[in-house]
Design a protein around this motif. Sequence first.
Motif, PDB file in Angstrom:
ATOM      1  N   SER A 164     -18.534 -11.026  36.980  1.00  8.08           N
ATOM      2  CA  SER A 164     -18.214  -9.593  37.007  1.00  8.08           C
ATOM      3  C   SER A 164     -18.600  -8.919  35.692  1.00  8.08           C
ATOM      4  CB  SER A 164     -16.718  -9.385  37.280  1.00  8.08           C
ATOM      5  OG  SER A 164     -16.375  -9.862  38.558  1.00  8.08           O
ATOM      6  N   ALA A 165     -18.326  -9.593  34.575  1.00 11.11           N
ATOM      7  CA  ALA A 165     -18.686  -9.026  33.272  1.00 11.11           C
ATOM      8  C   ALA A 165     -20.197  -8.918  33.122  1.00 11.11           C
ATOM      9  CB  ALA A 165     -18.104  -9.877  32.145  1.00 11.11           C
ATOM     10  N   ALA A 166     -20.915  -9.916  33.644  1.00 12.82           N
ATOM     11  CA  ALA A 166     -22.380  -9.864  33.605  1.00 12.82           C
ATOM     12  C   ALA A 166     -22.889  -8.684  34.415  1.00 12.82           C
ATOM     13  CB  ALA A 166     -22.969 -11.170  34.138  1.00 12.82           C
ATOM     14  N   GLY A 167     -22.281  -8.466  35.579  1.00 13.62           N
ATOM     15  CA  GLY A 167     -22.668  -7.324  36.400  1.00 13.62           C
ATOM     16  C   GLY A 167     -22.436  -6.009  35.680  1.00 13.62           C
ATOM     17  N   LEU A 168     -21.304  -5.899  34.980  1.00 15.40           N
ATOM     18  CA  LEU A 168     -21.002  -4.672  34.240  1.00 15.40           C
ATOM     19  C   LEU A 168     -21.996  -4.465  33.100  1.00 15.40           C
ATOM     20  CD1 LEU A 168     -19.085  -2.274  33.884  1.00 15.40           C
ATOM     21  CD2 LEU A 168     -17.690  -3.716  32.361  1.00 15.40           C
ATOM     22  N   PHE A 169     -22.329  -5.543  32.397  1.00 20.08           N
ATOM     23  CA  PHE A 169     -23.300  -5.430  31.309  1.00 20.08           C
ATOM     24  C   PHE A 169     -24.655  -4.968  31.824  1.00 20.08           C
ATOM     25  CE2 PHE A 169     -26.915  -7.640  29.299  1.00 20.08           C
ATOM     26  CZ  PHE A 169     -26.968  -6.902  28.123  1.00 20.08           C
ATOM     27  N   PHE A 170     -25.125  -5.585  32.912  1.00 22.50           N
ATOM     28  CA  PHE A 170     -26.433  -5.203  33.422  1.00 22.50           C
ATOM     29  C   PHE A 170     -26.419  -3.816  34.061  1.00 22.50           C
ATOM     30  CE2 PHE A 170     -27.251  -9.780  32.988  1.00 22.50           C
ATOM     31  CZ  PHE A 170     -28.436  -9.705  32.277  1.00 22.50           C
ATOM     32  N   PHE A 171     -25.243  -3.362  34.489  1.00 18.64           N
ATOM     33  CA  PHE A 171     -25.132  -1.967  34.929  1.00 18.64           C
ATOM     34  C   PHE A 171     -25.459  -1.033  33.774  1.00 18.64           C
ATOM     35  CE2 PHE A 171     -22.410   1.810  34.731  1.00 18.64           C
ATOM     36  CZ  PHE A 171     -22.921   2.535  35.806  1.00 18.64           C
ATOM     37  N   TRP A 172     -24.843  -1.282  32.622  1.00 19.85           N
ATOM     38  CA  TRP A 172     -25.066  -0.391  31.475  1.00 19.85           C
ATOM     39  C   TRP A 172     -26.469  -0.548  30.898  1.00 19.85           C
ATOM     40  CZ3 TRP A 172     -22.473   3.705  31.083  1.00 19.85           C
ATOM     41  CH2 TRP A 172     -21.130   3.761  31.454  1.00 19.85           C
ATOM     42  N   SER A 173     -26.992  -1.764  30.890  1.00 24.18           N
ATOM     43  CA  SER A 173     -28.353  -1.946  30.363  1.00 24.18           C
ATOM     44  C   SER A 173     -29.371  -1.269  31.273  1.00 24.18           C
ATOM     45  CB  SER A 173     -28.678  -3.433  30.192  1.00 24.18           C
ATOM     46  OG  SER A 173     -28.688  -4.097  31.440  1.00 24.18           O
ATOM     47  N   SER A 174     -29.166  -1.374  32.585  1.00 25.29           N
ATOM     48  CA  SER A 174     -30.076  -0.694  33.513  1.00 25.29           C
ATOM     49  C   SER A 174     -29.942   0.818  33.426  1.00 25.29           C
ATOM     50  CB  SER A 174     -29.806  -1.156  34.951  1.00 25.29           C
ATOM     51  OG  SER A 174     -30.096  -2.524  35.117  1.00 25.29           O
ATOM     52  N   THR A 175     -28.715   1.294  33.198  1.00 29.11           N
ATOM     53  CA  THR A 175     -28.492   2.741  33.071  1.00 29.11           C
ATOM     54  C   THR A 175     -29.191   3.275  31.822  1.00 29.11           C
ATOM     55  OG1 THR A 175     -26.360   2.590  34.214  1.00 29.11           O
ATOM     56  CG2 THR A 175     -26.744   4.545  32.850  1.00 29.11           C
ATOM     57  N   LEU A 176     -29.064   2.563  30.718  1.00 30.88           N
ATOM     58  CA  LEU A 176     -29.757   2.978  29.497  1.00 30.88           C
ATOM     59  C   LEU A 176     -31.269   2.976  29.707  1.00 30.88           C
ATOM     60  CD1 LEU A 176     -27.681   1.070  26.783  1.00 30.88           C
ATOM     61  CD2 LEU A 176     -27.832   3.557  27.079  1.00 30.88           C
ATOM     62  N   ALA A 177     -31.777   1.948  30.365  1.00 30.04           N
ATOM     63  CA  ALA A 177     -33.208   1.893  30.644  1.00 30.04           C
ATOM     64  C   ALA A 177     -33.630   3.060  31.533  1.00 30.04           C
ATOM     65  CB  ALA A 177     -33.559   0.566  31.316  1.00 30.04           C
ATOM     66  N   ALA A 178     -32.780   3.386  32.498  1.00 28.60           N
ATOM     67  CA  ALA A 178     -33.106   4.471  33.432  1.00 28.60           C
ATOM     68  C   ALA A 178     -33.288   5.793  32.707  1.00 28.60           C
ATOM     69  CB  ALA A 178     -32.015   4.589  34.492  1.00 28.60           C
ATOM     70  N   PHE A 179     -32.357   6.121  31.839  1.00 27.09           N
ATOM     71  CA  PHE A 179     -32.429   7.417  31.159  1.00 27.09           C
ATOM     72  C   PHE A 179     -33.478   7.432  30.050  1.00 27.09           C
ATOM     73  CE2 PHE A 179     -28.239   7.841  33.163  1.00 27.09           C
ATOM     74  CZ  PHE A 179     -28.437   9.053  33.796  1.00 27.09           C
ATOM     75  N   SER A 180     -34.016   6.250  29.740  1.00 30.58           N
ATOM     76  CA  SER A 180     -35.113   6.226  28.774  1.00 30.58           C
ATOM     77  C   SER A 180     -36.426   6.676  29.410  1.00 30.58           C
ATOM     78  CB  SER A 180     -35.282   4.814  28.190  1.00 30.58           C
ATOM     79  OG  SER A 180     -35.890   3.930  29.120  1.00 30.58           O
ATOM     80  N   TYR A 181     -36.522   6.627  30.727  1.00 30.31           N
ATOM     81  CA  TYR A 181     -37.778   6.988  31.392  1.00 30.31           C
ATOM     82  C   TYR A 181     -38.143   8.461  31.219  1.00 30.31           C
ATOM     83  CZ  TYR A 181     -37.400   2.387  33.597  1.00 30.31           C
ATOM     84  OH  TYR A 181     -37.299   1.033  33.825  1.00 30.31           O
ATOM     85  N   PRO A 182     -37.230   9.412  31.520  1.00 27.57           N
ATOM     86  CA  PRO A 182     -37.602  10.814  31.263  1.00 27.57           C
ATOM     87  C   PRO A 182     -37.830  11.097  29.790  1.00 27.57           C
ATOM     88  CG  PRO A 182     -35.298  10.643  31.953  1.00 27.57           C
ATOM     89  CD  PRO A 182     -35.917   9.313  32.192  1.00 27.57           C
ATOM     90  N   VAL A 183     -37.117  10.373  28.932  1.00 25.11           N
ATOM     91  CA  VAL A 183     -37.354  10.528  27.492  1.00 25.11           C
ATOM     92  C   VAL A 183     -38.767  10.064  27.149  1.00 25.11           C
ATOM     93  CG1 VAL A 183     -36.631   9.777  25.185  1.00 25.11           C
ATOM     94  CG2 VAL A 183     -34.902  10.274  26.930  1.00 25.11           C
ATOM     95  N   ALA A 184     -39.192   8.968  27.775  1.00 21.96           N
ATOM     96  CA  ALA A 184     -40.545   8.464  27.542  1.00 21.96           C
ATOM     97  C   ALA A 184     -41.598   9.480  27.983  1.00 21.96           C
ATOM     98  CB  ALA A 184     -40.743   7.147  28.294  1.00 21.96           C
TER      99      ALA A 184
END
Length: 407
Positions: A257-277
């Motif tokens: 469950s903790a791994a899932g939560l971590f990858f949720f936040w890492s994927s979210t950060l990656a997601a919002f980096s796309y429009p910034v890119a």
Amino acid sequence: MSSETGSKPATGMPLVALLYLARGLRGFGDGFAIIVLPAYMTALGYDAAAVGIVATASLLGTAVLTLGVGWIAPRHDLRALLIFGAGLMAATGLAFPNVEHIALITLVAFIGTVNPSAGDLGVLVPLEHAVLARSATDARRTQVFARYSLIGALSTAAGSLATSVPDVLVAHGTTRLAAFRLMFYAYAALGAAGALLYRNVPHAVGETKAPVAPLGPSRNTVYKLAALFSIDAFAGGFVAQSLLVLWLFERFDLSLSAAGLFFFWSSTLAAFSYPVAAWIAKRAGLVNTMVFTHIPSSLFLILAAFAPNLYLALGLLLLRAALSQMDVPTRTSYVMAVVTPAERPAAASVTAVPRSLASSISPAISGVLLTTAFSGLPLVVCGTLKIAYDLALLFSFRHVRPPEEQG
């Protein structure tokens, strides 16, 4: 019927929006499948080396299938190929719960669509890229791909949270293996939903006349890019997401469950980096954006390998996630920009396949390295090789500009 941005399939939904939705469904499935797969294998009694072998088989199979589809795409109906890819995803979800022997798991991984890496690989990628590239002007192309990547990453993040479902099922009396199998069936259902969406894609989405050869005047440029991208992918294979999950499990005893939560936040950060890119690319250029966001992310990855505790390691990995994927929409946009429209399906495939082949080699090596005294060694190797790739890309293509950066 040409696939312009405003064209509408039978659903009345714009074609680009339909592809965005399909990408979202696939991303959600990948979000939990890449975490559940190593957990499923661990529950069956397999070690890190076995997980690495399965990851290698998955990436190798992806490369072979993507190459074949990319070569025939200019001459065949893209809609049929898209439906085939979604059907393969459904078949993968049905197969995994019914196999336990390592040979059968490896075979399903080779033929199937579960992607053990954080990037968007697979048979559907070059097909969707080709359709999207024809649906946008040069000025809007990077933005279209940024949104495509944003939706994929946010969906993957949401899928990561779904990894808590097995824990909930176990708490209510379901066995752990049965809970994992139900997750794979959910993955199959998402593939079937994707196939239904692709049925609404117009038949004639490619060129009205197939090119004589899949690659023509841009062949040398595409091959050089493919060679460089393969270095990046080989490096990335050392920390394929399924192996990074395993490293966190074994190094810090992280729960599912903790791994899932971590990858949720890492994927979210990656997601919002796309429009910034996309925003940075308009001002600094596509190649500069790829390189100068990628190098710091590799440094954060190397530092994470030496982190003395879980919180510092996760913090460094989150910083890496905020930067490491900015090259995804910019890289795709760049490839589509420097080739002719007729070459785009083949170019997408030729640049993707060496990446899959190269990344299929390193997970097996990484699985062995994870068993050594310094389990963070794969992170160091990955970061070092990625920095070398960035410098080579900058040196080779800093003067090759897409149309929107000329004049």
